[in-house]
Design an enzyme around this catalytic site. Sequence first.
Site, PDB file in Angstrom:
ATOM      1  N   LYS A  34       0.838  -1.201   0.000  1.00 24.51           N
ATOM      2  CA  LYS A  34       0.000   0.000   0.000  1.00 24.51           C
ATOM      3  C   LYS A  34       0.876   1.254   0.000  1.00 24.51           C
ATOM      4  O   LYS A  34       1.084   1.867   1.042  1.00 24.51           O
ATOM      5  CB  LYS A  34      -0.922  -0.016   1.220  1.00 24.51           C
ATOM      6  CG  LYS A  34      -1.959  -1.149   1.175  1.00 24.51           C
ATOM      7  CD  LYS A  34      -2.747  -1.246   2.461  1.00 24.51           C
ATOM      8  CE  LYS A  34      -3.866  -2.281   2.353  1.00 24.51           C
ATOM      9  NZ  LYS A  34      -4.547  -2.523   3.629  1.00 24.51           N
ATOM     10  N   LYS A  85      -5.004   5.999   2.664  1.00 21.24           N
ATOM     11  CA  LYS A  85      -5.518   5.980   4.048  1.00 21.24           C
ATOM     12  C   LYS A  85      -4.389   6.000   5.075  1.00 21.24           C
ATOM     13  O   LYS A  85      -4.591   6.425   6.215  1.00 21.24           O
ATOM     14  CB  LYS A  85      -6.473   4.806   4.269  1.00 21.24           C
ATOM     15  CG  LYS A  85      -5.895   3.412   4.019  1.00 21.24           C
ATOM     16  CD  LYS A  85      -5.139   2.832   5.177  1.00 21.24           C
ATOM     17  CE  LYS A  85      -4.376   1.596   4.764  1.00 21.24           C
ATOM     18  NZ  LYS A  85      -3.542   1.032   5.814  1.00 21.24           N
ATOM     19  N   ASN A  93       1.026   2.977  11.018  1.00 21.06           N
ATOM     20  CA  ASN A  93       0.916   4.398  10.692  1.00 21.06           C
ATOM     21  C   ASN A  93       0.311   5.169  11.863  1.00 21.06           C
ATOM     22  O   ASN A  93       0.771   6.257  12.211  1.00 21.06           O
ATOM     23  CB  ASN A  93       0.079   4.557   9.422  1.00 21.06           C
ATOM     24  CG  ASN A  93       0.848   4.111   8.195  1.00 21.06           C
ATOM     25  OD1 ASN A  93       1.768   4.792   7.750  1.00 21.06           O
ATOM     26  ND2 ASN A  93       0.505   2.948   7.674  1.00 21.06           N
ATOM     27  N   VAL A 117       7.469  -1.104   8.703  1.00 23.03           N
ATOM     28  CA  VAL A 117       7.105  -0.181   7.635  1.00 23.03           C
ATOM     29  C   VAL A 117       5.880   0.649   8.025  1.00 23.03           C
ATOM     30  O   VAL A 117       4.875   0.101   8.458  1.00 23.03           O
ATOM     31  CB  VAL A 117       6.752  -0.979   6.355  1.00 23.03           C
ATOM     32  CG1 VAL A 117       6.170  -0.073   5.290  1.00 23.03           C
ATOM     33  CG2 VAL A 117       7.984  -1.680   5.834  1.00 23.03           C
ATOM     34  N   GLU A 167       3.972   3.105   5.693  1.00 22.01           N
ATOM     35  CA  GLU A 167       4.014   3.618   4.318  1.00 22.01           C
ATOM     36  C   GLU A 167       3.583   5.078   4.218  1.00 22.01           C
ATOM     37  O   GLU A 167       4.010   5.805   3.323  1.00 22.01           O
ATOM     38  CB  GLU A 167       3.111   2.770   3.415  1.00 22.01           C
ATOM     39  CG  GLU A 167       3.569   1.328   3.227  1.00 22.01           C
ATOM     40  CD  GLU A 167       4.658   1.193   2.162  1.00 22.01           C
ATOM     41  OE1 GLU A 167       5.196   2.220   1.733  1.00 22.01           O
ATOM     42  OE2 GLU A 167       4.956   0.043   1.791  1.00 22.01           O
TER      43      GLU A 167
END
Length: 340
Positions: A108, A191, A256, A279, A281
Site C-alpha cells: 500500500k 488511508k 501508521n 514499515v 508507508e
Amino acid sequence: MTDQHPIAVLGGGSFGTAIANLLAENGQHVLHWMRDPEQAQAIRLTRENPRYLKGIKIHLGVEPVTDLAATLNACQLIFVALPSSALRQALQPVAELLSGKQLVSTTKGIEAQSFLLMSQILEDIAPQARIGVLSGPNLAREVAEHALTASVVASEDEELCQHVQAALHGRTFRVYASADRFGVELGGALKNVYAIIAGMAAAMGMGENTKSMLITRALAEMTRFAVKLGANPMTFLGLAGVGDLIVTCSSAKSRNYQVGFALGEGLSLEDAVARLGEVAEGVNTIKVLKAKAEELQVYMPLVAGLHAILFEGRTLNQVIGALMNAEPKTDVDFIPTTGF
Ligand SMILES: NC(=O)C1=CN([C@@H]2O[C@H](COP(=O)(O)OP(=O)(O)OC[C@H]3O[C@@H](n4cnc5c(N)ncnc54)[C@H](OP(=O)(O)O)[C@@H]3O)[C@@H](O)[C@H]2O)C=CC1
Ligand SMILES: O=C(CO)COP(=O)(O)O
C-alpha cells in the site's frame, strides 16, 4: 481445491507471513520468500516469525525460501508483500521470470517521482504478467489470529480474481472482487496518511467526535483526489476505501497510527519511525501526495496540514488552528452527480 503449483508470497514481514499462513491453512503449498537466510532458517526450525508476528505459529505448509528466481519459476500465483520502497528494486532484476504469471500486490504505497502505484510498477517491469491487487481492512495480526476479515481483490482479469478468491477464502477470511484496480489500490495507499493524523489526535487526548470528523473529512479528501485522477468514487465507499480508512484510523495495531501517536507525544519523525522498526508507508506517501495535490490543484487540507507539521516546521496547534478556522465549506461536495 488446492493449486497444482505452489503459491509464492514475497516478503518476510507481518503481512507476507499472515497471507502465507492463510494460504497454507487452505491446503496450499506456499513458498514464502524472504531476503534474510537466517530468518528463513529460524522459521523452519521454530515455526515462528518473532520479529514481525510474535506468538503466531507458522503452518507446516509454509516453506520459507531465499532463492527468488527458483520461487518465481515454481509458481503461477505470486503475492507481493514487500514495502513500496523495495518492490521495484527487488523485482526488476527478475523481470523476465514474471512473464505470464499472476502477480497480486498487497503493498500500500506510491512510488516517489513516478507517482506509480505498486501494481503499475509491476506492469511496468513485467508487461506480460497478469496483474491484480489485494487491499482492504486487513491488519496483519488480526488476519493471523483469525479475526473474521474481508478483503478485496481487484483486477480487470476476472480469472485472476477468481483464482485469488479460491486460494484465500476460508472460515475467517472472505475476499470480494472488484474490476477497479486503480481505485482499490489508491484507497489503500492514501488511508495511511490519515492514520498518522488519527494517531496524533489520539495522543493529544482528542475524543470520538474528533476521530469521526477526521475519518469523514479524510474520506472527502481521498475521494476528491481520486475523482481528479479519473477513479470511480464509489470504490471509496467499499472495503478498500472507507473500510480500510476506519480500521487504520481507529487501531493502535496500525503502524501508521503508531507513528502518529509517537509524533503526538512529541517525538521527532525520525525517532517515531525508529521506535516502530517496521514499515509505515504513510510517511513516504505524504511527501508525494502533497506535491501531487498541489500539481493537480486538489484541496487536501489534512494532507497539507500533516506535511506542514512534518516537513515545514509548523506546530500541531498552528495547524489545528488553521484547519478549524478555514473558510466555511459544504459537506458532501466531492462526488460528481453524473459520469459514473
Ligand atoms: N502489516 C499489515 O497489517 C499490512 C500491511 N500491508 C502492506 O504490506 C506491505 C508490506 O508490509 P509489512 O509486511 O507489514 O511490512 P513489515 O514491516 O512487517 O516487513 C517488511 C518486510 O519487507 C522486507 N524487506 C524490506 N526491504 C526489502 C528488500 N529490499 N528486499 C526484500 N525484502 C525486503 C523486510 O525484510 P528484513 O526483515 O530482512 O528487513 C521484511 O520482511 C506494506 O506496503 C504494507 O502497507 C497491507 C495490509 C496489511
Ligand atoms: O493496511 C493495513 C490495514 O489494512 C495496515 O496498516 P499499517 O500499515 O498502518 O499497520
